[in-house]
Design a protein around this motif. Structure first.
Motif, PDB file in Angstrom:
ATOM      1  N   SER A  65       0.905  -5.262  -3.904  1.00  0.00           N
ATOM      2  CA  SER A  65       1.891  -5.379  -5.066  1.00  0.00           C
ATOM      3  C   SER A  65       2.687  -4.092  -5.255  1.00  0.00           C
ATOM      4  O   SER A  65       3.690  -4.392  -6.208  1.00  0.00           O
ATOM      5  N   ARG A  68       6.800  -4.646  -5.322  1.00  0.00           N
ATOM      6  CA  ARG A  68       7.258  -5.403  -6.297  1.00  0.00           C
ATOM      7  C   ARG A  68       7.235  -4.582  -7.694  1.00  0.00           C
ATOM      8  O   ARG A  68       8.399  -4.505  -8.550  1.00  0.00           O
ATOM      9  N   ILE A  69       6.461  -4.069  -7.883  1.00  0.00           N
ATOM     10  CA  ILE A  69       6.301  -3.265  -9.180  1.00  0.00           C
ATOM     11  C   ILE A  69       7.016  -2.075  -9.304  1.00  0.00           C
ATOM     12  O   ILE A  69       7.930  -1.839 -10.449  1.00  0.00           O
ATOM     13  N   ALA A  95       3.170   2.363 -11.317  1.00  0.00           N
ATOM     14  CA  ALA A  95       2.973   1.405 -10.161  1.00  0.00           C
ATOM     15  C   ALA A  95       1.890   1.410  -9.449  1.00  0.00           C
ATOM     16  O   ALA A  95       1.102   0.419  -9.012  1.00  0.00           O
ATOM     17  N   LEU A  98      -1.253   0.179 -11.655  1.00  0.00           N
ATOM     18  CA  LEU A  98      -0.927  -1.473 -11.907  1.00  0.00           C
ATOM     19  C   LEU A  98      -1.420  -2.091 -10.500  1.00  0.00           C
ATOM     20  O   LEU A  98      -1.997  -3.330 -10.610  1.00  0.00           O
ATOM     21  N   THR A  99      -1.143  -1.380  -9.420  1.00  0.00           N
ATOM     22  CA  THR A  99      -1.469  -1.955  -8.055  1.00  0.00           C
ATOM     23  C   THR A  99      -2.841  -1.868  -8.043  1.00  0.00           C
ATOM     24  O   THR A  99      -3.510  -3.018  -7.556  1.00  0.00           O
ATOM     25  N   ALA A 184      11.035  -9.315  -6.712  1.00  0.00           N
ATOM     26  CA  ALA A 184      11.360  -8.222  -7.418  1.00  0.00           C
ATOM     27  C   ALA A 184      12.700  -8.217  -8.172  1.00  0.00           C
ATOM     28  O   ALA A 184      12.981  -7.849  -9.192  1.00  0.00           O
ATOM     29  N   ALA A 238       4.263  -5.075 -18.042  1.00  0.00           N
ATOM     30  CA  ALA A 238       3.037  -4.958 -17.243  1.00  0.00           C
ATOM     31  C   ALA A 238       2.431  -6.111 -17.295  1.00  0.00           C
ATOM     32  O   ALA A 238       2.047  -6.768 -16.122  1.00  0.00           O
ATOM     33  N   LEU A 241       4.232  -8.793 -14.875  1.00  0.00           N
ATOM     34  CA  LEU A 241       4.135  -8.295 -13.512  1.00  0.00           C
ATOM     35  C   LEU A 241       2.716  -8.799 -12.901  1.00  0.00           C
ATOM     36  O   LEU A 241       2.590  -9.416 -11.752  1.00  0.00           O
TER      37      LEU A 241
END
Length: 249
Positions: A65, A68-69, A95, A98-99, A184, A238, A241
């Motif tokens: 991901s 996209r982030i 990013a 979060l991934t 995105a 966040a 997403l």
């Protein structure tokens, strides 16, 4: 001088020959048969692992991901009117974290069904790679759009009626990346609208007051930052997403 060079060359040849003779039993690239098939030599496994580590950044962008982030965060920074704040390293760090969080179910599946059996020597390296690819394929298929998949299938010359489980990995990865780019930019467009409205309002007010020489960005930037902070923008971005991934697979 020439005699010295010749002697040095003969010495090196002798050392190389003695090393070759003494290392006849040292095997690097070898296979051995097991009950489940063929497995690689341990040294070759280490070599393959080091090679995969060099491909890790590309795998991170192509099969997770992350793409996209990072695009959404970059568009958000542009919408706020900030050029270098947060800096690129901070955005990449956000990013990346979060991934890792979003891809957590995939990592757990790979660890339980591929890495642990391989570590306990219950399966071979080839079987471990096949098992590790299953959750990654499932994730990418869940995020891939039909239009992008059909387009990549046409480019690759593959039949358009392939079942999802029969789609080759070299076709699935570009289709997944194209889908991530589309998603995105859609999310980025929705984030851009509120800040664009603030810019238009500020520009209209300045025009009505005759302050045409004053840049609207200087006035609108504090208002955009205030609205973004009061709305708890980072947490909302966040959460949004993460929700775009979690609901689909």
């Amino acid at each position: 001088m020439s005699k010295t060079v010749i002697r040095s060359g003969l010495l090196l040849l002798g050392l190389a020959w003695s090393f070759a003779v003494s290392a006849q039993d040292v095997t690097l690239f070898s296979l051995h048969n097991t009950a489940d098939g063929q497995d690689y030599n341990v040294k070759l496994q280490i070599l393959l692992l080091m090679s995969l580590l060099t491909l890790l950044p590309g795998i991170l962008m192509a099969a997770t991901s992350f793409t996209r982030i990072i695009i959404v965060l970059a568009i958000l920074r542009q919408a706020l009117g900030l050029q270098q704040s947060p800096p690129n390293r901070v955005l990449i760090g956000i990013a990346l974290m979060l991934t890792m969080l979003i891809m957590r179910p995939v990592w757990q599946d790979i660890y339980q069904n591929a890495y642990k059996p391989l570590q306990s020597e219950q399966i071979t390296t080839e079987q471990a790679l096949e098992r590790a690819a299953v959750p990654v394929r499932k994730f990418m298929l869940a995020q891939t759009r039909e239009n992008e998949m059909q387009q990549v299938l046409r480019i690759a010359g593959e039949p358009s009626n392939l079942k999802p489980e029969d789609v080759p990995l070299d076709v699935l990865v570009p289709a997944f990346l194209l889908s991530e780019l589309t998603t995105a930019f859609q999310i980025g467009f929705m984030l851009f609208i509120p800040f664009l409205i603030i810019d238009l309002v500020v520009a209209s007010v300045l025009m009505s007051m005759g302050m045409m020489m004053l840049s609207p960005l200087i006035i609108s930037l504090p208002f955009k930052l205030m609205v973004f902070v009061l709305a708890d923008g980072w947490s909302m971005v966040a959460g949004t997403l993460a929700a775009t991934f979690g609901a689909n697979w």
